[in-house]
Design a protein around this motif. Structure first.
Motif, mmCIF file in Angstrom:
data_model
loop_
_atom_site.group_PDB
_atom_site.id
_atom_site.type_symbol
_atom_site.label_atom_id
_atom_site.label_comp_id
_atom_site.label_asym_id
_atom_site.label_seq_id
_atom_site.Cartn_x
_atom_site.Cartn_y
_atom_site.Cartn_z
ATOM 1 N N GLN A 1 -6.745 4.864 -22.348
ATOM 2 C CA GLN A 1 -6.503 6.073 -21.552
ATOM 3 C C GLN A 1 -7.779 6.889 -21.368
ATOM 4 O O GLN A 1 -8.043 7.400 -20.285
ATOM 5 C CB GLN A 1 -5.439 6.948 -22.212
ATOM 6 C CG GLN A 1 -4.041 6.428 -22.045
ATOM 7 C CD GLN A 1 -3.013 7.391 -22.585
ATOM 8 O OE1 GLN A 1 -3.067 8.580 -22.310
ATOM 9 N NE2 GLN A 1 -2.064 6.880 -23.359
ATOM 10 N N GLN A 2 -8.567 7.012 -22.422
ATOM 11 C CA GLN A 2 -9.792 7.801 -22.342
ATOM 12 C C GLN A 2 -10.813 7.196 -21.390
ATOM 13 O O GLN A 2 -11.598 7.920 -20.794
ATOM 14 C CB GLN A 2 -10.423 7.954 -23.728
ATOM 15 C CG GLN A 2 -9.640 8.843 -24.652
ATOM 16 C CD GLN A 2 -10.211 8.858 -26.065
ATOM 17 O OE1 GLN A 2 -11.133 8.135 -26.403
ATOM 18 N NE2 GLN A 2 -9.635 9.705 -26.899
ATOM 19 N N ARG A 3 -10.802 5.876 -21.238
ATOM 20 C CA ARG A 3 -11.808 5.197 -20.420
ATOM 21 C C ARG A 3 -11.330 4.867 -19.009
ATOM 22 O O ARG A 3 -12.112 4.372 -18.200
ATOM 23 C CB ARG A 3 -12.253 3.919 -21.125
ATOM 24 C CG ARG A 3 -13.129 4.204 -22.313
ATOM 25 C CD ARG A 3 -13.445 2.926 -23.081
ATOM 26 N NE ARG A 3 -14.373 3.160 -24.169
ATOM 27 C CZ ARG A 3 -14.051 3.660 -25.351
ATOM 28 N NH1 ARG A 3 -12.801 3.997 -25.600
ATOM 29 N NH2 ARG A 3 -14.964 3.833 -26.281
ATOM 30 N N ARG A 4 -10.073 5.101 -18.712
ATOM 31 C CA ARG A 4 -9.580 4.768 -17.370
ATOM 32 C C ARG A 4 -10.342 5.587 -16.339
ATOM 33 O O ARG A 4 -10.884 6.655 -16.633
ATOM 34 C CB ARG A 4 -8.071 4.992 -17.271
ATOM 35 C CG ARG A 4 -7.667 6.442 -17.385
ATOM 36 C CD ARG A 4 -6.183 6.616 -17.474
ATOM 37 N NE ARG A 4 -5.894 8.044 -17.583
ATOM 38 C CZ ARG A 4 -4.789 8.615 -17.209
ATOM 39 N NH1 ARG A 4 -3.812 7.871 -16.714
ATOM 40 N NH2 ARG A 4 -4.618 9.902 -17.339
ATOM 41 N N ARG A 5 -10.383 5.083 -15.133
ATOM 42 C CA ARG A 5 -11.119 5.762 -14.066
ATOM 43 C C ARG A 5 -10.338 5.704 -12.767
ATOM 44 O O ARG A 5 -9.524 4.806 -12.577
ATOM 45 C CB ARG A 5 -12.492 5.124 -13.899
ATOM 46 C CG ARG A 5 -12.400 3.631 -13.635
ATOM 47 C CD ARG A 5 -13.720 2.942 -13.692
ATOM 48 N NE ARG A 5 -14.137 2.802 -15.075
ATOM 49 C CZ ARG A 5 -15.079 1.992 -15.499
ATOM 50 N NH1 ARG A 5 -15.714 1.254 -14.645
ATOM 51 N NH2 ARG A 5 -15.399 1.899 -16.752
ATOM 52 N N ARG A 6 -10.587 6.674 -11.905
ATOM 53 C CA ARG A 6 -9.921 6.695 -10.595
ATOM 54 C C ARG A 6 -10.771 5.903 -9.608
ATOM 55 O O ARG A 6 -11.983 6.064 -9.550
ATOM 56 C CB ARG A 6 -9.792 8.123 -10.061
ATOM 57 C CG ARG A 6 -8.702 8.924 -10.693
ATOM 58 C CD ARG A 6 -7.400 8.758 -9.959
ATOM 59 N NE ARG A 6 -6.473 9.779 -10.414
ATOM 60 C CZ ARG A 6 -5.187 9.757 -10.166
ATOM 61 N NH1 ARG A 6 -4.662 8.804 -9.454
ATOM 62 N NH2 ARG A 6 -4.406 10.690 -10.627
ATOM 63 N N MET A 7 -10.089 5.076 -8.824
ATOM 64 C CA MET A 7 -10.744 4.318 -7.763
ATOM 65 C C MET A 7 -9.752 4.143 -6.623
ATOM 66 O O MET A 7 -8.542 4.143 -6.853
ATOM 67 C CB MET A 7 -11.195 2.946 -8.268
ATOM 68 C CG MET A 7 -12.373 2.974 -9.220
ATOM 69 S SD MET A 7 -12.901 1.324 -9.736
ATOM 70 C CE MET A 7 -13.644 0.705 -8.232
ATOM 71 N N PRO A 8 -10.252 3.981 -5.421
ATOM 72 C CA PRO A 8 -9.341 3.739 -4.302
ATOM 73 C C PRO A 8 -8.868 2.292 -4.267
ATOM 74 O O PRO A 8 -9.654 1.361 -4.442
ATOM 75 C CB PRO A 8 -10.191 4.069 -3.071
ATOM 76 C CG PRO A 8 -11.604 3.857 -3.506
ATOM 77 C CD PRO A 8 -11.644 4.148 -4.976
ATOM 78 N N LEU A 9 -7.583 2.114 -4.072
ATOM 79 C CA LEU A 9 -6.980 0.796 -3.897
ATOM 80 C C LEU A 9 -5.935 0.911 -2.805
ATOM 81 O O LEU A 9 -4.986 1.700 -2.935
ATOM 82 C CB LEU A 9 -6.345 0.303 -5.207
ATOM 83 C CG LEU A 9 -5.571 -1.018 -5.138
ATOM 84 C CD1 LEU A 9 -6.493 -2.172 -4.749
ATOM 85 C CD2 LEU A 9 -4.871 -1.305 -6.464
ATOM 86 N N LEU A 10 -6.127 0.182 -1.732
ATOM 87 C CA LEU A 10 -5.178 0.179 -0.608
ATOM 88 C C LEU A 10 -4.882 1.595 -0.111
ATOM 89 O O LEU A 10 -3.737 1.927 0.197
ATOM 90 C CB LEU A 10 -3.884 -0.538 -1.000
ATOM 91 C CG LEU A 10 -4.020 -1.976 -1.495
ATOM 92 C CD1 LEU A 10 -2.671 -2.520 -1.930
ATOM 93 C CD2 LEU A 10 -4.639 -2.859 -0.421
ATOM 94 N N GLY A 11 -5.902 2.438 -0.104
ATOM 95 C CA GLY A 11 -5.749 3.792 0.419
ATOM 96 C C GLY A 11 -5.189 4.801 -0.566
ATOM 97 O O GLY A 11 -4.931 5.938 -0.201
ATOM 98 N N ALA B 1 0.839 -1.212 0.000
ATOM 99 C CA ALA B 1 0.000 0.000 0.000
ATOM 100 C C ALA B 1 0.871 1.257 0.000
ATOM 101 O O ALA B 1 0.635 2.184 -0.785
ATOM 102 C CB ALA B 1 -0.934 -0.004 1.206
ATOM 103 N N GLY B 2 1.875 1.290 0.843
ATOM 104 C CA GLY B 2 2.765 2.450 0.889
ATOM 105 C C GLY B 2 3.545 2.620 -0.399
ATOM 106 O O GLY B 2 3.720 3.740 -0.891
ATOM 107 N N ASN B 3 3.996 1.516 -0.964
ATOM 108 C CA ASN B 3 4.751 1.580 -2.210
ATOM 109 C C ASN B 3 3.869 2.016 -3.369
ATOM 110 O O ASN B 3 4.305 2.770 -4.240
ATOM 111 C CB ASN B 3 5.404 0.228 -2.508
ATOM 112 C CG ASN B 3 6.452 -0.129 -1.475
ATOM 113 O OD1 ASN B 3 6.945 0.729 -0.752
ATOM 114 N ND2 ASN B 3 6.780 -1.395 -1.384
ATOM 115 N N LEU B 4 2.610 1.559 -3.374
ATOM 116 C CA LEU B 4 1.672 1.986 -4.408
ATOM 117 C C LEU B 4 1.458 3.496 -4.333
ATOM 118 O O LEU B 4 1.436 4.176 -5.361
ATOM 119 C CB LEU B 4 0.340 1.246 -4.260
ATOM 120 C CG LEU B 4 -0.761 1.631 -5.244
ATOM 121 C CD1 LEU B 4 -0.319 1.375 -6.689
ATOM 122 C CD2 LEU B 4 -2.043 0.867 -4.914
ATOM 123 N N ALA B 5 1.347 4.028 -3.132
ATOM 124 C CA ALA B 5 1.160 5.478 -2.966
ATOM 125 C C ALA B 5 2.365 6.246 -3.521
ATOM 126 O O ALA B 5 2.202 7.282 -4.167
ATOM 127 C CB ALA B 5 0.933 5.815 -1.496
#
Length: 183
Positions: A101-111, A5-9
């Motif tokens: 790229q046009q269809r990507r979306r933001r979502m929460p993952l591991l904070g 999670a920290g590394n993803l951030a």
């Protein structure tokens, strides 16, 4: 899991800060869209020529990364620029193109707020690969979980499969899971 999670951030901040287009794919995307299963790593797809820049950004941040020129591995995070599949001498391109790229979306993952490829992109890639427990993978189960929980945009899915040169391979696999593509 907190280490990943920290590394993803960190990776998210570096990629967004440098304005490198990216998406989470693979099992982590399937985890968000479909059946929840433990995550061992996070797969990220960046635009095709961005991998050297990703290596530079991580090294500039004093991170010890491994890279073989096709992927970057750093503490539970794997970054790819091209996930083209080759089967029986045929190439099935899969990279972060403009429609993805046009269809990507933001979502929460591991904070962390991540960009996520669409369910259609994930299903197309996983059903092309169709790896199972014998390879330590869950492609068919992941795709089935996504299909159960999401109404797929079959027009976009068909376009994705055509771009991947995989329509004839994946269409029967989709039918087995109850998804009928327009003719």
């Amino acid at each position: 899991m907190s280490l990943i999670a920290g590394n993803l951030a960190i990776v998210q901040r570096l990629l967004d800060g440098d304005q490198i287009p990216w998406v989470v794919i693979g099992g982590a995307a399937a985890h968000l869209y479909g059946d929840r299963r433990p995550l061992n790593d996070i797969d990220i797809l960046v635009e095709r020529h961005a991998l050297p820049r990703v290596v530079h950004l991580l090294q500039q941040s004093h991170k010890a990364v491994q890279s073989d020129g096709t992927r970057v591995i750093w503490r539970g995070i794997k970054v790819f620029a091209d996930l083209t599949v080759r089967l029986d001498g045929v190439s099935h391109p899969f990279w972060l193109d403009e429609p993805m790229q046009q269809r990507r979306r933001r979502m929460p993952l591991l904070g962390t707020q991540v960009f996520l490829a669409t369910p259609e992109d994930i299903v197309a890639h996983k059903l092309l690969l169709r790896r199972g427990p014998e390879q330590g993978k869950h492609d068919v189960n992941d795709a089935a979980g996504i299909i159960r929980r999401h109404r797929l945009d079959v027009d976009y899915l068909m376009m994705r499969l055509q771009a991947m040169n995989a329509l004839n391979i994946v269409q029967p696999r989709l039918s087995e899971l109850g998804v009928v593509l327009p003719l």
